[in-house]
Write a protein that holds these residues in place. Structure first.
Motif, short mmCIF file in Angstrom:
data_model
loop_
_atom_site.label_atom_id
_atom_site.label_comp_id
_atom_site.label_asym_id
_atom_site.label_seq_id
_atom_site.Cartn_x
_atom_site.Cartn_y
_atom_site.Cartn_z
N ASP A 224 -4.75 -1.88 4.18
CA ASP A 224 -4.75 -0.54 3.58
C ASP A 224 -5.00 0.53 4.64
OD1 ASP A 224 -7.47 -0.44 4.13
OD2 ASP A 224 -8.09 -0.87 2.08
N LYS A 225 -5.12 1.77 4.21
CA LYS A 225 -5.26 2.90 5.13
C LYS A 225 -6.59 2.88 5.88
CE LYS A 225 -1.35 4.69 3.77
NZ LYS A 225 -0.19 4.79 4.67
N GLN A 226 -7.57 2.13 5.39
CA GLN A 226 -8.85 2.01 6.07
C GLN A 226 -8.91 0.78 6.96
OE1 GLN A 226 -10.58 2.78 1.84
NE2 GLN A 226 -12.28 2.51 3.22
N SER A 227 -7.80 0.09 7.07
CA SER A 227 -7.71 -1.15 7.84
C SER A 227 -8.44 -2.30 7.17
CB SER A 227 -8.24 -0.96 9.28
OG SER A 227 -7.50 0.04 9.94
N ASN A 228 -8.73 -2.19 5.87
CA ASN A 228 -9.23 -3.35 5.13
C ASN A 228 -8.07 -4.31 4.87
OD1 ASN A 228 -11.91 -2.33 4.78
ND2 ASN A 228 -11.12 -0.97 3.19
N VAL B 288 0.86 -1.19 0.00
CA VAL B 288 0.00 0.00 0.00
C VAL B 288 0.89 1.24 0.00
CG1 VAL B 288 -1.84 1.24 1.20
CG2 VAL B 288 -1.76 -1.27 1.29
N SER B 289 0.64 2.15 -0.93
CA SER B 289 1.45 3.35 -1.04
C SER B 289 1.06 4.37 0.03
CB SER B 289 1.27 3.98 -2.42
OG SER B 289 -0.01 4.60 -2.51
N PRO B 290 1.88 5.38 0.27
CA PRO B 290 1.51 6.42 1.26
C PRO B 290 0.17 7.09 0.93
CG PRO B 290 3.85 6.59 0.72
CD PRO B 290 3.25 5.58 -0.23
N GLU B 291 -0.18 7.13 -0.35
CA GLU B 291 -1.47 7.73 -0.73
C GLU B 291 -2.62 6.75 -0.55
OE1 GLU B 291 1.94 9.24 -3.10
OE2 GLU B 291 0.98 7.27 -2.99
N GLY B 292 -2.30 5.48 -0.32
CA GLY B 292 -3.34 4.47 -0.14
C GLY B 292 -3.59 3.62 -1.36
N MET B 293 -2.81 3.80 -2.44
CA MET B 293 -3.00 2.99 -3.64
C MET B 293 -2.48 1.58 -3.40
SD MET B 293 -1.99 5.80 -6.55
CE MET B 293 -2.46 4.78 -7.92
N ILE B 294 -3.11 0.63 -4.08
CA ILE B 294 -2.76 -0.78 -3.93
C ILE B 294 -1.86 -1.21 -5.08
CG2 ILE B 294 -3.67 -3.12 -3.70
CD1 ILE B 294 -4.42 -1.21 -1.42
N TYR B 295 -0.76 -1.91 -4.73
CA TYR B 295 0.16 -2.43 -5.73
C TYR B 295 0.33 -3.93 -5.48
CZ TYR B 295 1.32 2.33 -7.05
OH TYR B 295 1.23 3.62 -7.50
N ASN C 194 7.26 -3.71 -2.31
CA ASN C 194 7.20 -2.94 -1.08
C ASN C 194 7.41 -1.47 -1.43
OD1 ASN C 194 6.93 -2.34 1.61
ND2 ASN C 194 8.54 -3.74 2.31
N ILE C 195 6.95 -0.57 -0.58
CA ILE C 195 6.94 0.85 -0.90
C ILE C 195 7.55 1.61 0.27
CG2 ILE C 195 5.50 2.83 -1.55
CD1 ILE C 195 3.41 0.83 -2.55
N ASP C 196 8.51 2.49 -0.04
CA ASP C 196 9.12 3.28 1.03
C ASP C 196 8.32 4.55 1.28
OD1 ASP C 196 9.73 5.11 -0.93
OD2 ASP C 196 11.91 4.86 -0.82
N PRO C 197 8.63 5.30 2.34
CA PRO C 197 7.83 6.49 2.68
C PRO C 197 7.82 7.55 1.59
CG PRO C 197 9.14 5.80 4.57
CD PRO C 197 9.62 4.96 3.41
N THR C 198 8.82 7.57 0.72
CA THR C 198 8.85 8.58 -0.36
C THR C 198 7.97 8.19 -1.53
OG1 THR C 198 10.76 7.60 -1.49
CG2 THR C 198 11.20 9.15 0.31
N GLY C 199 7.43 6.97 -1.52
CA GLY C 199 6.57 6.52 -2.60
C GLY C 199 7.24 5.70 -3.66
N ARG C 200 8.55 5.39 -3.49
CA ARG C 200 9.22 4.51 -4.46
C ARG C 200 8.67 3.09 -4.29
NH1 ARG C 200 15.58 5.29 -3.82
NH2 ARG C 200 14.94 5.05 -1.62
N ILE C 201 8.30 2.49 -5.41
CA ILE C 201 7.68 1.16 -5.40
C ILE C 201 8.75 0.15 -5.80
CG2 ILE C 201 5.78 -0.24 -6.29
CD1 ILE C 201 4.68 2.69 -7.25
#
Length: 952
Positions: A307-311, A52-59, A89-96
């Motif tokens: 995810d950010k909603q705890s789903n 899950v990215s910092p913005e909440g997107m799923i990869y 995996n995604i780091d805090p800067t958003g690198r995937i």
């Protein structure tokens, strides 16, 4: 190496933990599972890793590349070598960061959706060894990135790769937990990676050969360790280990742990090889078990993430699923069809009863905190349609198609054979209660036990609803009519059964009678009605209907508390709160996922307590937990792409200065919010639209033929329960067309300057030319004026001359007239002389002799024929009348002299008598000559001869 190849088939990657948010997952029912099959995301079956990215997107690390999901659209990004991915995996800067067969690196996403890949594999010195490796796990530890294979781990830091090995032993998996790094060496066991060294864990020998597949934080210094076939162990702070002796242990051993992730509230999800996801709490009690039987696409779990909603997101051997564990709705689904559609439900004496179209079903009820506490079985002899379950004066009453029953434990006792008991109403302050049934109203009593008293003998109309309005007064209704119903004081006789439809719409269906905020309201397809006791007629409840909008035609109202109610409109549920200021707060979107899953007109909601409601469905029921979801702020929408749609669409990404010919723009946006009820979006284009748009589920907006200028596109989202996101803004500019560009404007200025210069020259020349023409015109006007004056003078002279000539002509005419009159006078005198001679006598009184007379007459005749007078007259006449005779002879050559004389006399307007004297002929002779003259002149009979001659 054979052992490693064996585990490649069964061993997979786990997700990372999330921060606890202090809330337990319900243990009754199952959460909603949203399935995303490969036909939806259009990629490979297997999804080995999820992040899950910092913005909440799923990869997802898919067998065909990197899958991205923004809540609206799936997008697949293939690797350059078309390698399948095994980890993400995604780091805090958003690198995937991604890894696969012989390849690893990272993707970066620009602000408006463009993805670019950077490979790190080239930094590995031993390229040949890398080709045979697969990156199964990626661990991010600050600036350190570990790309883990089954033989080694590649540490990426400061744009360099360091290879970590275990003295010739292969690795299985690496883990980061409680700020520490762990690697399992085969066969040596678990080691901690500390300061570039592998240090054996104290009790590693207890797990030798167990294959560690998950490590999760149990406390700040304790760790749960999940093994593939030997269950879960707890590792203490000193490295000592012991089996985690819980009720879930046997289940986890049986179905083979493959990965795990920590959930909110100190709960854990374990993904298994054989039976889906098992969720346990910190005490090791089973909370949920989600598998193919209750929602998953298949039972082999390859990866997990929160995810950010705890789903909980589940990467499967065939697809991706989202489990809404933080949802207010959990489900008990009858997948076998044994229970059927739920029409009524009740909790009574620690049992839960379901009245369905199949019969009455019962299960023990231990609340929502006991896992698998529900086991429904049919109550014997209850087969058939159950309409109503009610607690009447401490007894459980079942309204059935076959009659009315008292439910006593797991048995039924029939108390009424009247078929079709739809509704029950306990009469206040009495032992009696009423039954609404297929043929009217029945009277029941409850003391000492429930029993049937009588069926009232009024009209045999079906009655569906009963409402008490007085000690012995009631309202009754069915789908067509409303009746007033009155009983005797002892309730044994019906005194009144009166149709009361005055004011109700004739062609509208009636739904029922309800007590709403101490007002009795009547529901219909046309809205709610009140009864006016003064007018004795129904009237629309306008104040309520206006605020309810579409829910004004609700078919059912179910009270929750004093100011909250469930309103139901054809399987669409709304929770409505009556506020102190008289307004309504309406939430009709939070239950959109239930729309269409209830039986129309027979929807049922049981309010178990203030935090729990049971909602009957077509194939079971839903549990609504009022404390869910935990209050979370919705992330503001992302602008996922900006497209030019002028011709073939292409993304303009960060190029926000848009050429004018490409001014058809599409903005795609999404908010990383995942729910069974979709988000709605609202947009505003500053500089173009006047206000915010209406809320819509469509996640894109097209603007066509935008004029050039600067704009700000703004978008925001709203959840079904009304929580709004922050606003996302993007500024862009539509460039002016080429003819408004700076070079074009400069050219316009130059052209304008040239135009002004030559225009000035032209104007000066034109001014000189104008002055010249003006002088010429003045001269011409002066000459013209002088010519006009000369012409006027000449005209005046001519006029004077003409006047003089006219005077001369008049004078000559007078002279001609006088001459003519002289000739006339002379001729008359000669005629008189001739006449006198004939009567003259000589001295002797005798007549003169013939000879004498003949001589004298000859002289007289000679005087008559003397042409000298005529010649003189002709000369004067010609002078006065401009050669009249010449013109007459020229036009009429057949005229003789006597004709000319006659014409002259006629032009002088002389009478026939005067002409006769002049011509020395008789008046008759003159008329004959006139006639002959007309013939010679060819005059028509209607033309006057004198006028003709005057016109010549």
């Amino acid at each position: 190496m054979k052992l490693i190849k064996y585990f490649l088939v069964f061993l997979f990657i786990a997700g990372h933990f999330v921060e606890s948010i202090g809330q337990d997952i319900p243990r009754v029912g199952s959460p909603f599972v949203k399935q995303y099959s490969k036909t939806v995301y259009h990629a490979g079956n297997q999804n080995w890793g999820i992040a899950v990215s910092p913005e909440g997107m799923i990869y997802s690390a898919n067998t065909e590349g990197l899958l991205q999901f923004d809540g609206q659209e799936w997008e697949l990004y293939r690797m350059k070598n078309h390698a399948g991915l095994r980890s993400v995996n995604i780091d805090p800067t958003g690198r995937i960061f991604v890894g696969g067969a012989g390849e690893f690196g990272y993707w970066t996403r620009s602000q408006y959706g463009k993805m670019e890949y950077s490979s790190l594999s080239g930094l590995v010195k031993d390229q040949q060894s890398l080709k045979n490796d697969e990156i199964w796990r990626i661990i991010i530890d600050g600036e350190k990135i570990y790309f883990h294979t089954f033989s080694k781990s590649y540490l990426y830091q400061n744009n360099q790769i360091k290879t970590i090995t275990a003295n010739g032993e292969p690795f299985l998996f690496g883990f980061q937990v409680n700020g520490k790094m762990y690697f399992e060496q085969l066969p040596s066991g678990l080691h901690e990676w500390n300061e570039s060294k592998l240090i054996a864990v104290k009790d590693k020998h207890k797990l030798l050969g167990y294959n560690i597949l998950a490590m999760l934080p149990y406390s700040s210094n304790e760790v749960l360790i999940g093994t593939d076939r030997n269950g879960v162990f707890k590792m203490n702070a000193d490295g000592s280990m012991e089996p985690w002796g819980t009720e879930a242990q046997d289940l986890l051993k049986k179905y083979q742990i493959n990965n795990a992730v920590k959930l909110f509230g100190n709960q854990y999800a374990f993904g298994t090889i054989q039976n889906g996801v098992i969720i346990v709490n910190q005490s090791g009690e089973i909370v949920q078990h989600i598998n193919k039987n209750n929602g998953l696409q298949n039972n082999t779990v390859l990866s997990l993430a929160v995810d950010k909603q705890s789903n909980l997101w589940v990467g499967l051997d065939n697809g991706i699923d989202r489990i809404d564990i933080n949802s207010p709705l959990y489900y008990y689904s009858d997948l076998t069809g044994n229970i059927g559609t739920v029409y009524s439900s009740i909790i009574f004496d620690n049992k839960i009863y379901l009245g369905t179209n199949q019969g009455l079903f019962v299960s023990d009820w231990q609340g929502v905190n006991d896992y698998k506490s529900l086991n429904f079985r049919i109550v014997p002899n209850s087969q058939g349609q159950v309409w109503k379950l009610a607690n009447i004066k401490g007894q459980l009453i079942c309204g059935h198609n076959n009659g009315t029953f008292v439910v006593e434990g797991n048995t039924l006792r029939k108390v009424s054979t009247v078929t079709g008991a739809w509704d029950f109403l306990a009469i206040r302050d009495s032992k009696y209660w009423l039954q609404a049934n297929y043929t009217g109203v029945g009277l029941m009593e409850s003391d000492p036990s429930a029993s049937f008293v009588k069926q009232f003998s009024y009209k045999k109309d079906p009655i569906r609803n009963i409402m008490q309005i007085g000690p012995e007064s009631f309202w009754l209704s069915n789908s067509q009519n409303v009746f007033s119903f009155k009983l005797s004081p002892n309730y044994q006789d019906a005194l009144e059964f009166k149709l009361e439809n005055n004011g109700l719409p004739k062609d509208s269906k009636l739904h029922g009678i309800f007590n709403l905020a101490n007002n009795i309201v009547f529901a219909s397809d046309s809205g709610f009605y009140l009864y006016d006791n003064i007018l004795r007629a129904f009237k629309p409840y306008e104040e309520l209907n206006t605020q309810l909008a579409s829910f004004a035609s609700s078919n059912k109202i179910i009270p929750i508390n004093n100011n909250e109610y469930w309103f139901i409109k054809k399987s669409h549920l709304a929770k409505i709160q009556f506020l102190s200021d008289g307004k309504l707060k309406i939430d009709s979107n939070s239950w959109n996922s239930l729309k269409g899953r209830m039986m129309n007109d027979y929807e049922q909601v049981l309010n178990v307590n203030e935090n729990l409601s049971l909602i009957g469905l077509d194939n079971g029921f839903a549990l609504y937990f009022n404390q869910y979801p935990l209050q979370q702020s919705i992330p503001k929408p992302m602008i996922t792409s900006i497209w030019n749609t002028t011709s073939e669409p292409y993304s303009i990404y960060d190029e926000l200065e848009i050429p004018n010919k490409e001014n058809n723009i599409r903005f795609s946006f999404a908010s990383a919010w995942y729910s069974s009820s979709p988000l709605k979006y609202q947009y505003y284009l500053e500089g173009y639209t006047e206000s915010w748009s209406s809320w819509e589920e469509i996640a894109f907006k097209d603007f066509t033929n935008l004029p050039f200028g600067s704009y700000i596109f703004q978008v925001r989202a709203i959840t079904p329960n009304g929580v709004k996101s922050e606003i996302t803004s993007v500024s862009f500019k539509v460039l002016p067309p080429w003819y408004w560009s700076w070079p074009a404007i400069l050219a316009y200025f130059i052209a304008l300057a040239v135009l002004i210069y030559f225009g000035k020259k032209w104007y000066e020349n034109r001014l000189l030319e104008h002055q010249r023409k003006l002088k010429k015109k003045l001269l011409e006007e002066q000459e013209e004026r002088m010519a006009r004056e000369a012409a006027a003078n000449e005209k005046k002279l001519i006029s004077l001359k003409n006047l003089q000539l006219e005077q001369e002509l008049e004078s000559k005419n007078r002279e001609l007239a006088n001459a003519a009159m002289n000739i006339v006078y002379k001729n008359e005198m000669l005629n008189n002389l001739h006449h006198e001679l004939t009567n003259l006598n000589d001295s002797s009184g005798n007549k003169l002799s013939h000879d004498q007379l003949r001589k004298v007459n000859k002289l007289i005749d000679e005087a008559h024929s003397d042409d000298r007078d005529w010649d003189l007259f002709e000369k004067s006449f010609n002078e006065a009348h401009e050669n009249f005779f010449k013109k007459l002879k020229s036009d009429y050559p057949g005229l003789v002299p006597n004709d000319l004389k006659l014409c002259a006399y006629l032009r002088l307007n002389m009478s026939s008598k005067e002409i006769a004297s002049l011509l020395n002929i008789s008046t008759r002779g003159v008329e004959i000559r006139r006639y002959r003259l007309r013939k010679k002149l060819n005059l028509p009979t209607n033309k006057n001869l004198t006028e003709f001659l005057l016109e010549l």
